[in-house]
Design an enzyme around this catalytic site. Sequence first.
Site: not given
Length: 99
Positions: A24, A27
């Site tokens: 991600c 993230c």
Amino acid sequence: MKGNFSDIINTDQLVLIDFSAEWCGPCKMLAPILSQVKQELGDSLKIVKIDVDKNQGLANTFQVRGVPTMMLFKNGKQLWRQSGVLQKADIVQVARSFM
């Protein structure tokens, strides 16, 4: 993990759970922001990163459909939830509102 997770959130310390994933991009952007939040708030906030791919049951329990998803807990109760990347000042402001 679930037993340990319960122990983590069932404390009178404010706990920020960061549901994330290795793949991600957002993230990865959030990680240094959370480090700055920790530096500012110190021991008044515990930050725990949980990989949704390695903890799918936990992610399902909390209905995490997208990452990053952050949740604040205190005494086992979920106080706040937000998906996506927030800036340091916004996270600090939310955390302080529950201290």
